[in-house]
Motif scaffolding. Sequence first.
Motif, PDB file in Angstrom:
ATOM      1  N   MET A   1       7.546  -1.054 -12.811  1.00 51.44           N
ATOM      2  CA  MET A   1       8.341  -0.662 -11.651  1.00 51.44           C
ATOM      3  C   MET A   1       7.777  -1.350 -10.409  1.00 51.44           C
ATOM      4  O   MET A   1       6.571  -1.428 -10.241  1.00 51.44           O
ATOM      5  N   ALA A   2       8.662  -1.835  -9.553  1.00 52.08           N
ATOM      6  CA  ALA A   2       8.224  -2.419  -8.287  1.00 52.08           C
ATOM      7  C   ALA A   2       7.724  -1.298  -7.387  1.00 52.08           C
ATOM      8  O   ALA A   2       8.307  -0.216  -7.358  1.00 52.08           O
ATOM      9  N   ASP A   3       6.637  -1.572  -6.683  1.00 50.24           N
ATOM     10  CA  ASP A   3       6.148  -0.535  -5.780  1.00 50.24           C
ATOM     11  C   ASP A   3       6.375  -0.939  -4.328  1.00 50.24           C
ATOM     12  O   ASP A   3       6.737  -2.081  -4.037  1.00 50.24           O
ATOM     13  N   PHE A   4       6.210   0.041  -3.443  1.00 49.58           N
ATOM     14  CA  PHE A   4       6.438  -0.185  -2.021  1.00 49.58           C
ATOM     15  C   PHE A   4       5.541   0.757  -1.231  1.00 49.58           C
ATOM     16  O   PHE A   4       4.943   1.685  -1.789  1.00 49.58           O
ATOM     17  N   ASN A   5       5.427   0.501   0.071  1.00 47.38           N
ATOM     18  CA  ASN A   5       4.586   1.340   0.933  1.00 47.38           C
ATOM     19  C   ASN A   5       5.314   2.640   1.273  1.00 47.38           C
ATOM     20  O   ASN A   5       6.489   2.607   1.618  1.00 47.38           O
ATOM     21  N   PHE A   6       4.588   3.754   1.189  1.00 47.58           N
ATOM     22  CA  PHE A   6       5.157   5.046   1.567  1.00 47.58           C
ATOM     23  C   PHE A   6       4.169   5.785   2.456  1.00 47.58           C
ATOM     24  O   PHE A   6       2.969   5.823   2.168  1.00 47.58           O
TER      25      PHE A   6
ATOM     26  N   GLU B   1       0.341   5.307   0.783  1.00 48.38           N
ATOM     27  CA  GLU B   1      -0.049   4.494  -0.364  1.00 48.38           C
ATOM     28  C   GLU B   1       1.131   3.805  -1.012  1.00 48.38           C
ATOM     29  O   GLU B   1       2.272   3.986  -0.603  1.00 48.38           O
ATOM     30  N   ARG B   2       0.825   2.989  -2.026  1.00 50.01           N
ATOM     31  CA  ARG B   2       1.850   2.271  -2.775  1.00 50.01           C
ATOM     32  C   ARG B   2       2.455   3.252  -3.786  1.00 50.01           C
ATOM     33  O   ARG B   2       1.734   3.941  -4.497  1.00 50.01           O
ATOM     34  N   VAL B   3       3.786   3.290  -3.820  1.00 47.54           N
ATOM     35  CA  VAL B   3       4.481   4.200  -4.730  1.00 47.54           C
ATOM     36  C   VAL B   3       5.612   3.454  -5.434  1.00 47.54           C
ATOM     37  O   VAL B   3       6.037   2.385  -4.986  1.00 47.54           O
TER      38      VAL B   3
ATOM     39  N   PRO C   1      13.694  -1.989   2.808  1.00 44.69           N
ATOM     40  CA  PRO C   1      13.483  -2.547   1.468  1.00 44.69           C
ATOM     41  C   PRO C   1      11.996  -2.591   1.073  1.00 44.69           C
ATOM     42  O   PRO C   1      11.665  -2.499  -0.097  1.00 44.69           O
ATOM     43  N   THR C   2      11.108  -2.701   2.060  1.00 42.22           N
ATOM     44  CA  THR C   2       9.674  -2.840   1.777  1.00 42.22           C
ATOM     45  C   THR C   2       8.887  -1.535   1.896  1.00 42.22           C
ATOM     46  O   THR C   2       7.690  -1.509   1.623  1.00 42.22           O
TER      47      THR C   2
END
Length: 137
Positions: A3-8, A20-22, A75-76
Amino acid sequence: MIMADFNFELVSPERLLLSERVTEVVIPATEGEMTVMANHAPTMTTLKPGVVTVKTAGGKTERYVVFGGFADILPTGCTLLAESAVPADELDRSAIEKRVAAVKSQIDENSHSDEHLTRLEQFLSELTQLNEIVVAA
């Protein structure tokens, strides 16, 4: 499948609760529950009282209770600016009951416009639903 992760980030006026990255975040948007993943269309939405479920890039699932706020989704990444938030396992049921009582007393004051009264009644309904979810958990 990876799964692609992103900043949350989950931020409340008191503190930064998570950064963190989620891979996935489920938020209680005012229009209904919303799942945010990497490359989501830019969106800004309001939050209602409810549970935010976060799947970290490391595979853990974490839950937080929010009492309203805003979500800024790109998107990021995704940032939740909560009016108030706590990790679900730290939530004190009496805290929700106090909020319910405070909203009920505001409604009882009768000094509100119809629009404000409708918003208070909606918030009371959302808090009551949240209380039922937390009791069941």
